[in-house]
Design an enzyme around this catalytic site. Structure first.
Site, short mmCIF file in Angstrom:
data_model
loop_
_atom_site.label_atom_id
_atom_site.label_comp_id
_atom_site.label_asym_id
_atom_site.label_seq_id
_atom_site.Cartn_x
_atom_site.Cartn_y
_atom_site.Cartn_z
N HIS A 268 4.14 -7.68 5.04
CA HIS A 268 5.00 -8.26 3.98
C HIS A 268 4.88 -9.63 4.01
CE1 HIS A 268 8.05 -7.87 0.89
NE2 HIS A 268 8.81 -7.37 1.69
N HIS A 307 -2.76 -5.96 -2.64
CA HIS A 307 -1.35 -5.71 -2.71
C HIS A 307 -1.28 -4.37 -3.12
CE1 HIS A 307 2.70 -6.31 -4.45
NE2 HIS A 307 2.63 -7.26 -3.73
N ASP A 363 1.21 -15.05 -0.64
CA ASP A 363 0.81 -15.48 0.64
C ASP A 363 -0.45 -16.39 1.00
OD1 ASP A 363 3.30 -14.62 1.32
OD2 ASP A 363 2.60 -12.81 1.65
#
Ligand code: ACO
Length: 429
Positions: A268, A307, A363
């Site tokens: 995460h 994702h 990210d």
């Protein structure tokens, strides 16, 4: 065309008609499907909530196939480009509308009033080991706030609730910055309420020796945009933790600490840190093909890729990639950028990633910016948690005010032993 689903149970030949609302059936409607009257009834098995809606929400919309993200209807690209203040986006997420001038000023002033922490919070933080991970400090300190504000447990008092929301949003940058200063052995810097939300945070992080610290406008802007992009993301792992823990009616500090803990994991919000460690490990562009091969052989993952919801380019990653160049104009290029760009190029052409619809997520590039701005790697998840606190609080408030919600409590399929008799220890095999 009736909005119903007809199910035939081949075990009994019985037919059932189940209502469809919002392209969804209610899992509880399956319970009428039984073979015998005393059966429990049919359940849906959905580990990791792959296809289960657990809430009706009006906050954030994602269309993962088309790469769309909207807060309260506003496209993330527009908010990132036009909203010059994180407070404005926080207001939007929490209250549902963009603020007027007067509302934004009042909201800013309210938040400014709460930026300081009790001196005992500072002392509590001083108690951590010199090398404590800042995210561990952050999570523990957020939880500890519940002991400073015992009124927070009155979650159905609107005034009390709003006060805790204000406190949390105001104090998370302070706690985050203190956790950084602690790890550096540097004195904590108190909030400067003349600065913006991002500017004040940068000041608490990087001010040295009491000299006035002027954050570079481009870096302050970049951090504001990063905060906006990270503010909410509907029912992700940490929002689900916030809602699940909050559904027990615990105070918001405890629920927020649980959400932050969920965020810390490398799958995460910990992924931004993991991306940089991965780029360090790859070290040189010439090592990329070997690394990709290892990933395809199942030895590790390409961090910052893939994702649960996006099966297209994460719209946040697009904005961040562009932002990276603006930051590097000021800080100089992060040398790992070239490795990241080449990784992305190769991965987007490789059948393994194409077939699985694995694209860069939020990210992949954010860590490169954070590093160029001088933030250490283990601090990246904390940088994510600061703005996400707003999203958690919006999700939490929506949840506890939703009359359809109850304490979160999934079912299980029990596959263990049936009843058996206790055996004395000397008779056990
Ligand atoms: N690298 C290589 N292969 C991957 C990756 C990856 N980053 N992500 C998924 N896959 C593969 C899986 O091995 C699986 O392959 P298989 O079908 O051959 O078994 C397939 O793609 C589907 O993957 P799942 O794990 O089932 O997908 P899920 O939706 O459960 O996972 C997740 C999503 C956790 C984000 C995953 O893509 C991942 O681990 N990514 C790397 C970590 C990361 O960047 N996390 C940040 C997410 S964004 C955020 O939370 C802020």
């Amino acid at each position: 065309m009736p909005d119903t689903l007809t199910i035939t149970d081949n075990r009994t030949d019985k037919k059932y008609e189940i209502p469809i609302e919002h392209d969804t059936i209610r899992a509880l409607d399956l319970r009428q499907i039984k073979v015998k009257d005393d059966d429990f009834g049919l359940m849906a098995y959905d580990p990791a909530f792959m296809n289960t809606a657990s809430v009706k929400s009006r906050i954030t919309y994602i269309d993962g196939d088309r790469g769309i993200l909207r807060y309260r209807g506003y496209p993330i690209e527009q908010l990132a480009e036009h909203s010059t203040s994180f407070m404005e986006v926080a207001y939007l997420l929490l209250k549902g509308e963009l603020p007027t001038h007067a509302q934004r000023e009042e909201w800013r002033n309210t938040i400014r009033h709460h930026t300081f922490v009790h001196e005992n919070v500072k002392k509590l933080m001083e108690g951590f080991r010199y090398d404590a991970h800042p995210m561990g400090m952050f999570i523990s300190t957020i939880a500890a706030l519940s002991t400073f504000y015992p009124e927070a447990k009155n979650i159905f008092d609107a005034g009390v609730r709003q006060r805790q929301i204000n406190r949390l949003i105001a104090k998370v940058p302070t706690i985050a910055a203190f956790s950084y200063r602690h790890s550096k052995g540097m004195p904590y810097v108190y909030p400067d309420n003349a600065l913006t939300y991002a500017g004040n945070f940068l000041n608490m992080m990087f001010q040295m020796g009491g000299a006035k610290y002027d954050p570079h406008p481009a870096l302050e802007h970049a951090l504001t945009v990063l905060f906006i992009l990270h503010a909410d993301h509907e029912q992700n792992c940490s929002a689900n933790a916030m809602r699940g823990v909050g559904s027990s009616y615990v105070d918001p500090y405890s629920a927020c600490a649980a959400a932050a803990a969920a965020l810390w994991g490398p799958l995460h919000g910990g992924a931004n840190e993991a991306v940089l460690r991965m780029l360090d490990e790859i070290d040189d562009k010439k090592n990329i093909p070997g690394f990709i091969k290892e990933v395809k052989d199942g030895k590790g993952r390409l961090m910052g890729f893939g994702h649960r919801v996006y099966k297209n380019y994460d719209p946040r990653a697009k904005v961040i990639k562009k932002l990276a160049y603006e930051v590097f104009e000021v800080t100089g290029k992060n040398p790992k950028l070239d490795i990241a760009l080449e990784l992305e190029r190769i991965a987007l052409e490789d059948e393994y990633f194409v077939k699985r619809k694995l694209y860069p997520n939020v990210d992949f590039y954010s860590g490169l910016i954070y590093q160029a701005m001088g933030f250490p790697m283990d601090f990246f998840p904390v940088l994510f948690a600061i703005p996400r606190t707003v999203g958690w609080l919006a999700q939490w408030e929506e949840h506890i005010l939703d009359s359809e919600q109850k304490i979160a409590r999934p079912r299980q399929i029990y596959l263990g032993h049936q009843e058996r008799q206790w055996v004395p220890i000397d008779k056990r095999k």
